[in-house]
Design an enzyme around this catalytic site. Structure first.
Site, PDB file in Angstrom:
ATOM      1  N   LYS A 236      43.672  40.026  40.031  1.00  0.00           N
ATOM      2  CA  LYS A 236      42.323  39.927  39.471  1.00  0.00           C
ATOM      3  C   LYS A 236      42.462  39.513  38.010  1.00  0.00           C
ATOM      4  CE  LYS A 236      37.888  42.151  38.835  1.00  0.00           C
ATOM      5  NZ  LYS A 236      37.693  41.403  37.569  1.00  0.00           N
ATOM      6  N   ARG A 241      34.804  33.454  34.877  1.00  0.00           N
ATOM      7  CA  ARG A 241      34.585  32.893  36.211  1.00  0.00           C
ATOM      8  C   ARG A 241      33.865  31.561  36.054  1.00  0.00           C
ATOM      9  NH1 ARG A 241      33.207  35.347  41.243  1.00  0.00           N
ATOM     10  NH2 ARG A 241      33.399  33.723  42.853  1.00  0.00           N
ATOM     11  N   ARG A 256      29.814  31.457  35.453  1.00  0.00           N
ATOM     12  CA  ARG A 256      29.079  32.254  36.437  1.00  0.00           C
ATOM     13  C   ARG A 256      27.676  32.594  35.933  1.00  0.00           C
ATOM     14  NH1 ARG A 256      30.473  38.528  37.510  1.00  0.00           N
ATOM     15  NH2 ARG A 256      28.343  39.118  37.931  1.00  0.00           N
ATOM     16  N   GLU A 284      39.049  30.838  37.671  1.00  0.00           N
ATOM     17  CA  GLU A 284      38.962  31.640  36.452  1.00  0.00           C
ATOM     18  C   GLU A 284      39.600  30.880  35.295  1.00  0.00           C
ATOM     19  OE1 GLU A 284      37.801  35.800  35.385  1.00  0.00           O
ATOM     20  OE2 GLU A 284      37.748  34.742  37.295  1.00  0.00           O
ATOM     21  N   LYS A 406      37.303  43.962  44.943  1.00  0.00           N
ATOM     22  CA  LYS A 406      38.132  44.008  43.732  1.00  0.00           C
ATOM     23  C   LYS A 406      38.698  45.418  43.608  1.00  0.00           C
ATOM     24  CE  LYS A 406      33.923  44.461  40.894  1.00  0.00           C
ATOM     25  NZ  LYS A 406      33.147  43.886  39.777  1.00  0.00           N
TER      26      LYS A 406
END
Length: 539
Positions: A236, A241, A256, A284, A406
């Site tokens: 992660k 994003r 995002r 990312e 996540k």
């Protein structure tokens, strides 16, 4: 404006998500397209130009009411919401001057008036607002003030607005979300197109992002997910994003949050120029050097600079780590299983070689125990934990539980002392909920973080009473208190910071426990915080 004010009051008076959704849908069914468009924009987080700043609004209220500035400020601190406070203060004076109400002015016309007034000299802006405050009825004045202060937060998310639009129009919510992606400009024509069931495809290649698919937090261990071989595991990453769209003559980059990032990361656009046209990838953006991610704080200057110079690009290189393929050769791939999308992504990026665009590595594991061990390594690798995605999952929109999770690492924690507190805003008005926390350094308590959450309602009330009884000094709405209460603070990361007196900044601080068993003298030190994060004294 009357209908929108009534809608806002309804949304503000209930905590029921279903009731909010029904009220929104009812509004969209009967409202003119131009008004509905602006309701979508404002309730989804859109803001109008700032006509007068908050201090200017308070000054105008003092001018109208004749109240001294300190009384205006005390009223604001007590109410906790500037828009509501101004509405209440002006109400008696508006009642004294109002005659028969004028015909209702539509919401979109009020928006046009605000935008036009924002372009005028300050004195004209103040006079315009004075007239509006004194002429509007209470509910409409409150709605106007909410728009002016940019604080229409009323427990309504963009997702809830989309669902209500789907209820009102019969369109699939996915279609609504897709059409609202990117920089949607509110207008009667835009709203008509938004809810038109006959419009099935975009005209030409889309330049707006697809709705982002969001993972849900995994609170238990991963064994609850079933068989390990059904899942893809990745790190992660702690970055921005983003979606990258490759079009015929350009590269389009979106965050995002719906912000267009073109020009901010020229190295990514240069690398993406080698991709075939008609593709879209999700990934990312990270600050990146020496084959590893840099702390998020290193990325922030790049985020804020619209066109970075060569020096900044050299100081903070970035990389886009892609983890999903949304479109290839102009064809939407989102309904294909992740295993197929992942293979397509690997094939797409393989010819690029060593550039600023790479692929998020798959983590190899045979059982959940091994994956748990890898999760324990996350902080040392500069990542936040793990992402787990079901291999047969589609790329959906919004946060849907079941297929993407996540699994974050446990937060860091330290015991610190409360030294300042301030009243909250909105529903927490009147309660001291905004706390400044300090650690010891050479016998002195040095503030290092602010915490706004983590205590129960009962603890908030108890602490508020304690703060009022143990205040030693006041600075406007801020109270300095006797340094006696110790709290365990949790946070995700620690980074050196020249902007803070403590020399460090912690990420996402929150209170996890009231340490009634500890005295202030037993709280931790700044050096202990640095040791916890592996930082040297100079960062």
């Amino acid at each position: 404006m009357r209908a929108f004010a009534e809608l806002y009051a309804t949304l503000d008076e209930t905590t029921s998500t279903l009731a909010k959704r029904e009220a929104l849908a009812a509004f969209f069914r009967v409202s003119p397209a131009a008004d509905a468009a602006w309701a979508v924009q404002l309730l989804s987080g859109g803001k109008l130009p700032r006509m007068i700043n908050s201090s200017g609004l308070r000054d105008l209220a003092a001018e109208i009411t004749g109240y001294p500035a300190w009384l205006i400020d005390e009223s604001y601190a007590h109410v906790g919401d500037l828009a509501e406070c101004l509405t209440l203060l002006v109400q008696p004076f508006a009642e004294a001057t109002q005659s028969v109400a004028d015909a209702d002015v539509p919401l979109h016309q009020w928006v046009e008036r605000i935008r036009a007034a924002a372009l005028q000299p300050e004195e004209q802006r103040r006079e315009w607002l004075r007239t509006a405050w004194l002429e509007l009825p209470h509910a409409q004045r409150y709605a106007l003030n909410k728009m002016l202060t940019g604080s229409l937060r009323v427990g309504v998310s963009a997702r809830l607005v989309h669902l209500a639009l789907a209820d009102a129009t019969g369109l699939e919510v996915e279609r609504i979300t897709e059409r609202l992606s990117g920089k949607w400009a509110p207008s009667a024509e835009a709203f008509t197109a938004l809810v038109d069931p006959s419009l099935r495809n975009e005209s030409g290649p889309r330049t707006t992002p697809y709705p982002f698919y969001l993972a849900s937090p995994l609170d238990n261990d991963a064994t609850s997910l079933g068989e390990p071989h059904e899942w893809l595991a990745e790190w992660k990453w702690d970055g921005i994003r983003a979606q990258l769209l490759r079009r015929e003559a350009r590269v389009v980059l979106w965050s995002r949050g719906g912000e267009k990032l073109d020009g901010r990361f020229p190295e990514l656009e240069l690398a993406a120029a080698a991709l075939p046209t008609g593709c879209a990838i999700d990934g990312e953006i990270l600050a990146w050097a020496d084959q590893q991610p840099l702390p998020f704080i290193r990325l922030q200057p790049r985020i804020n600079r619209l066109k970075p110079g060569p020096k900044m690009i050299a100081q903070t290189p970035v990389r886009l780590l892609a983890y999903d393929l949304l479109e290839l050769d102009g064809v939407d791939w989102r309904t294909r299983p992740l295993s197929e999308r992942r293979q397509g992504l690997e094939n797409l990026l393989a010819p690029l070689g060593a550039t600023s665009i790479g692929i998020s590595a798959k983590l190899e594991f045979q059982d959940w125990a091994r994956l748990s061990e890898m999760r324990d390594e996350a902080r040392d690798r500069g990542v936040e934990g793990l992402m787990l995605k079901r291999l047969d999952s589609m790329y959906r929109d919004g946060r849907r539980k079941g297929d993407w999770w996540k699994w974050k690492i446990d937060p860091l924690g330290i015991d610190a002392v409360l030294i300042y507190s301030q009243s909250g805003r909105g529903r927490r008005a009147g309660l001291h909920t905004d706390h400044t926390i300090a650690l010891w350094q050479d016998g002195v308590l040095v503030p290092f973080a602010k915490a706004y959450s983590g205590l129960t309602d009962a603890e908030l009330l108890e602490l508020d009473r304690w703060i009022r009884a143990h205040t030693v000094e006041r600075f406007g709405p801020v109270r300095a208190v006797e340094p006696l209460q110790v709290f365990e603070l949790a946070f995700e990361a620690v980074q050196p910071s020249r902007r803070h007196k403590s020399g460090v900044a912690v990420r996402f601080p929150r209170i996890v426990r009231w340490r009634r068993d500890k005295t202030a003298a037993e709280a931790d030190s700044l050096q202990g915080l640095r040791d916890l994060a592996g930082l040297t004294v100079d960062g």
